[in-house]
Design a protein around this motif. Sequence first.
Motif, PDB file in Angstrom:
ATOM      1  N   ILE A  24      -3.468  41.791 -40.906  1.00 61.50           N
ATOM      2  CA  ILE A  24      -2.131  42.388 -41.022  1.00 61.50           C
ATOM      3  C   ILE A  24      -2.346  43.802 -41.554  1.00 61.50           C
ATOM      4  N   MET A  25      -2.079  44.755 -40.669  1.00 59.94           N
ATOM      5  CA  MET A  25      -2.337  46.163 -41.004  1.00 59.94           C
ATOM      6  C   MET A  25      -1.098  46.705 -41.713  1.00 59.94           C
ATOM      7  N   ASP A  26      -1.075  46.637 -43.025  1.00 58.94           N
ATOM      8  CA  ASP A  26       0.137  47.021 -43.746  1.00 58.94           C
ATOM      9  C   ASP A  26      -0.126  48.214 -44.664  1.00 58.94           C
ATOM     10  N   PHE A  68      -2.231  42.699 -36.117  1.00 60.63           N
ATOM     11  CA  PHE A  68      -0.769  42.567 -36.063  1.00 60.63           C
ATOM     12  C   PHE A  68      -0.187  43.982 -35.970  1.00 60.63           C
ATOM     13  N   ALA A  69       0.348  44.329 -34.797  1.00 61.08           N
ATOM     14  CA  ALA A  69       0.853  45.687 -34.592  1.00 61.08           C
ATOM     15  C   ALA A  69       2.360  45.783 -34.795  1.00 61.08           C
ATOM     16  N   PHE A  70       3.068  44.713 -34.410  1.00 55.68           N
ATOM     17  CA  PHE A  70       4.545  44.753 -34.499  1.00 55.68           C
ATOM     18  C   PHE A  70       5.050  43.315 -34.564  1.00 55.68           C
ATOM     19  N   SER A  71       5.770  42.997 -35.615  1.00 55.18           N
ATOM     20  CA  SER A  71       6.216  41.613 -35.782  1.00 55.18           C
ATOM     21  C   SER A  71       7.586  41.416 -35.136  1.00 55.18           C
ATOM     22  N   ASN A  74      10.085  43.208 -37.068  1.00 58.63           N
ATOM     23  CA  ASN A  74      10.047  44.667 -37.208  1.00 58.63           C
ATOM     24  C   ASN A  74      11.154  45.380 -36.415  1.00 58.63           C
ATOM     25  N   ARG A  77      13.830  47.377 -38.324  1.00 57.27           N
ATOM     26  CA  ARG A  77      13.617  48.724 -38.892  1.00 57.27           C
ATOM     27  C   ARG A  77      14.557  49.740 -38.236  1.00 57.27           C
ATOM     28  N   ARG A 191      -5.208  41.135 -45.270  1.00 59.07           N
ATOM     29  CA  ARG A 191      -3.952  41.887 -45.316  1.00 59.07           C
ATOM     30  C   ARG A 191      -4.145  43.080 -46.235  1.00 59.07           C
ATOM     31  N   ARG A 197       1.401  37.969 -48.606  1.00 58.64           N
ATOM     32  CA  ARG A 197       2.186  37.051 -47.787  1.00 58.64           C
ATOM     33  C   ARG A 197       1.717  37.108 -46.336  1.00 58.64           C
ATOM     34  N   SER A 199       3.914  36.895 -43.666  1.00 53.02           N
ATOM     35  CA  SER A 199       4.916  37.592 -42.846  1.00 53.02           C
ATOM     36  C   SER A 199       4.994  37.069 -41.406  1.00 53.02           C
TER      37      SER A 199
HETATM   38  C1  IPE Z   1       3.804  42.879 -41.237  1.00 51.13           C
HETATM   39  O1  IPE Z   1       4.071  44.016 -41.977  1.00 51.13           O
HETATM   40  C2  IPE Z   1       3.832  43.188 -39.775  1.00 51.13           C
HETATM   41  C3  IPE Z   1       2.824  44.106 -39.285  1.00 51.13           C
HETATM   42  C4  IPE Z   1       1.833  44.622 -39.950  1.00 51.13           C
HETATM   43  C5  IPE Z   1       2.933  44.456 -37.894  1.00 51.13           C
HETATM   44  P1  IPE Z   1       5.526  44.291 -42.604  1.00 51.13           P
HETATM   45  O2  IPE Z   1       5.375  45.497 -43.447  1.00 51.13           O
HETATM   46  O3  IPE Z   1       6.544  44.341 -41.548  1.00 51.13           O
HETATM   47  O4  IPE Z   1       5.732  42.987 -43.498  1.00 51.13           O
HETATM   48  P2  IPE Z   1       6.859  42.624 -44.576  1.00 51.13           P
HETATM   49  O5  IPE Z   1       8.187  42.731 -43.893  1.00 51.13           O
HETATM   50  O6  IPE Z   1       6.744  43.598 -45.693  1.00 51.13           O
HETATM   51  O7  IPE Z   1       6.525  41.245 -45.011  1.00 51.13           O
END
Ligand code: IPE
Length: 265
Positions: A24-26, A68-71, A74, A77, A191, A197, A199
């Motif tokens: 999860i690239m956050d 994970f590029a786009f959930s 998302n 947003r 993550r 989490r 997500s």
């Molecule tokens: C998770 O990141 C989804 C991706 C990385 C594509 P988010 O930043 O959207 O996750 P939440 O909403 O903070 O849990």
Amino acid sequence: MPIGPSSTCEIPETGMIPKHIAIIMDGNGRWAKKRLLPRMAGHKQGVEAVRNIIKASIERDVEYLTIFAFSSENWRRPSDEVSFLMQLFIGALEQEIAKLHENGIRFKVVGDLAKFEPKIVSFIQNGEKLTANNSRLTLTVAANYGGRWDIMQAINKMALHSPELQGTYEEKDLSQYLAMNYAPEPDLFIRTGGECRISNFLLWHLAYTELYFTNTLWPDFDARELDLAIQSFQRRERRFGRTSEQLQRSLSEKPITKLFAKNDT
Ligand code: IPE
Ligand code: IPE
Ligand code: MG
């Protein structure tokens, strides 16, 4: 059928290098904010980090990398950020597919593509077709992906294809319809960005995956950071429900079994 055993039905073979890493690239937005830049600058820099991590994964003999590029959440947003992310995705597809192919990478996308513009869908399908026979690394991009969506679409397919099994469905009946049915379950989940989490990422597949969370923001995640995650993975005892003693015994028995097998032939 899924590649490799289900971690809840059989004990999988494990190694020092994770065969499959899911990320999860956050933290792109916070990376930009720290520099007083718009969030979009963080997403742009995030693409650079993806390039570096693909290269580093190949160098480390990782076989499957899933990002994970786009959930599926998302879409909530602001619309300008959503359309920027879509443009970035198209741009990256246009620029990178040929390079992925040159480097022997098999490209896959998982997620509900119904919501994407036809242009993106055809780019994805062409890219998947072009790289289908590559085997150095399988790169899966999860786009408009949600773990619950994946399980639900698999349930619907299973019920449609095998109505006669209703009431007796087993794990394998479902798992063959999951979007990532070509890959073993991830060994290591990473993550970035500090949140602890899932997500709605790979809910089914993470049953026995080792979880690694780091405060490093995605644009700063590099080969050294990947090594820290792999080192943490290497310190884990993957028991899959057994006791530590059972695990130690099975590890010490392995070479002896091999020796006997050799002498027998
Ligand atoms: C998770 O990141 C989804 C991706 C990385 C594509 P988010 O930043 O959207 O996750 P939440 O909403 O903070 O849990
Ligand atoms: C992850 O970074 C990228 C996507 C979810 C597309 P974020 O955009 O979630 O960055 P933060 O969490 O706001 O820092
Ligand atoms: Mg985020």
